[in-house]
Write an enzyme that holds these catalytic residues in place. Structure first.
Site, PDB file in Angstrom:
ATOM      1  N   GLY A 138     -47.741 -16.881 -31.362  1.00  0.00           N
ATOM      2  CA  GLY A 138     -46.836 -16.651 -32.074  1.00  0.00           C
ATOM      3  C   GLY A 138     -47.823 -16.528 -33.589  1.00  0.00           C
ATOM      4  O   GLY A 138     -48.508 -16.880 -33.614  1.00  0.00           O
ATOM      5  N   CYS A 139     -47.920 -15.293 -34.387  1.00  0.00           N
ATOM      6  CA  CYS A 139     -48.277 -14.316 -35.359  1.00  0.00           C
ATOM      7  C   CYS A 139     -49.192 -15.654 -35.981  1.00  0.00           C
ATOM      8  O   CYS A 139     -49.991 -15.440 -36.860  1.00  0.00           O
ATOM      9  CB  CYS A 139     -48.089 -12.872 -35.500  1.00  0.00           C
ATOM     10  SG  CYS A 139     -46.370 -13.157 -36.365  1.00  0.00           S
TER      11      CYS A 139
END
Length: 346
Positions: free
Chosen positions: A149-150
């Site tokens: 996930g960023c």
């Protein structure tokens, strides 16, 4: 050798960024692109900037269409890829850019996502410090990879050196300025220009953001025992980018001079995670289009807290760039092949 590639979810932001990077990679050939509601349309209608791939047409996202490729990249909404991956077999190297294979804790998945739980895959942040080195070592030869996930990778990379070196407490506070492309391409009111322009909009406040258990999982890999994360993201009017400010208390008696040394040693020699010189601070503008994370670190003497700031392009280092970097490692290619540390300015 050239590897044949299929990209599912190719009409979205993450899928488009995966395609942009793969199009310039000398060892990959994108042969198949798929979508859901956009199946049957030319790729050039949805991704008009990808001129070298304009000959491709979006097909249905089915196991039969994805099979037969040596590499499959899934850029699908959370909850959509798990059932699909069960049908792909073992012939391809598969990278999932969604969350379906990130979490090792079933209870955390049920609490933050819900729906069927799928087993975790090899996690894709190569530079993340662990108790026995870096996550990079686990990616060599991997055939199932969970891209990060960023927001989770940004926060984790920013503060993990403090955990790994034993300098900070495990109560982490993170506030992030985030571009709306991280939420995907679907039309939703909070992401309309009229809602975003001229405003900063907090969301998922009070411990409800889905990346929290992923951050905690990463900090445990770095050596934490029971980390807590107070995580507040704020949408700001920039198409892409994350600027995260991550803080934690220094443990009693810690020599503040050790802080910079810990961060510099953690990322020494890492081309894609760079600690800036003392007194310099990262900007999202400096990582636009790059697979680079820039970190600035200092100590707030009055508050006795480490302050680490990190800037990443959420679509590159936060997602697609991490996926390609992991593919390179899994296939035995040079880790930086097809990726750049250079941003785009102005």
């Amino acid at each position: 050798m050239t590897y044949s590639v299929a990209v599912a979810g190719a009409s979205g932001y993450a899928g488009g960024e995966v395609l942009r990077l793969l199009a310039g990679h000398p060892d990959f050939e994108v042969r198949t692109v798929t979508a859901s509601s956009n199946a049957g349309r030319p790729l050039s209608e949805l991704q008009p900037h990808l001129r070298s791939l304009a000959h491709l047409t979006l097909q249905d996202t089915t196991p039969d269409i994805l099979r037969g490729h040596e590499v499959v990249v899934l850029a699908l909404p959370h909850g959509a890829s798990g059932a699909l991956t069960d049908e792909l077999g073992d012939d391809a190297v598969v990278v999932d850019c969604g969350a379906d294979h990130r979490l090792a804790d079933r209870a955390a998945w049920e609490a933050f996502y819900g729906g069927p739980y799928h087993e975790p895959w090899t996690y894709g942040v190569p530079e993340l410090p662990t108790g026995d080195g870096k996550l990079r070592e686990r990616l060599d030869g991997a055939t199932r990879i969970a891209a990060p996930g960023c927001n989770a990778s940004a926060v984790s990379l920013a503060i993990a050196p403090g955990i790994a070196s034993g300098l900070i407490d495990e109560e982490i506070v993170a506030v992030l300025a985030v571009g709306p492309s991280g939420a995907g391409k679907s039309l939703k009111v909070p992401y309309l220009a009229s809602e975003l322009l001229g405003s900063a909009n907090p969301y998922a406040v009070g411990g409800s953001h889905r990346h929290i258990p992923e951050i905690q999982q990463n900090l445990r890999l770095a050596g934490a025992h029971n980390p807590t994360v107070s995580f507040t993201p704020v949408l700001v009017p920039m198409a892409r980018g994350i600027l995260a400010t991550v803080t934690a208390s220094l443990k009693p008696g810690v020599d503040r001079a050790l802080v910079r040394e810990a961060w510099e040693q953690a990322y020494e020699g890492e081309p894609f995670v760079q600690v800036l010189p003392e007194g310099q601070w990262p900007r999202t503008a400096d990582v636009l289009g790059a697979n680079t994370a820039l970190i600035g670190v200092t100590v707030d003497e009055a508050a006795n807290r480490v302050v680490a700031l990190i800037a990443v392009d959420n679509l590159v280092k936060g997602t697609a760039g991490a996926a390609v970097q992991c593919l390179n490692l899994a296939l035995g290619l040079p880790e930086g092949r097809g990726l750049t540390v250079n941003g785009v300015a102005p």
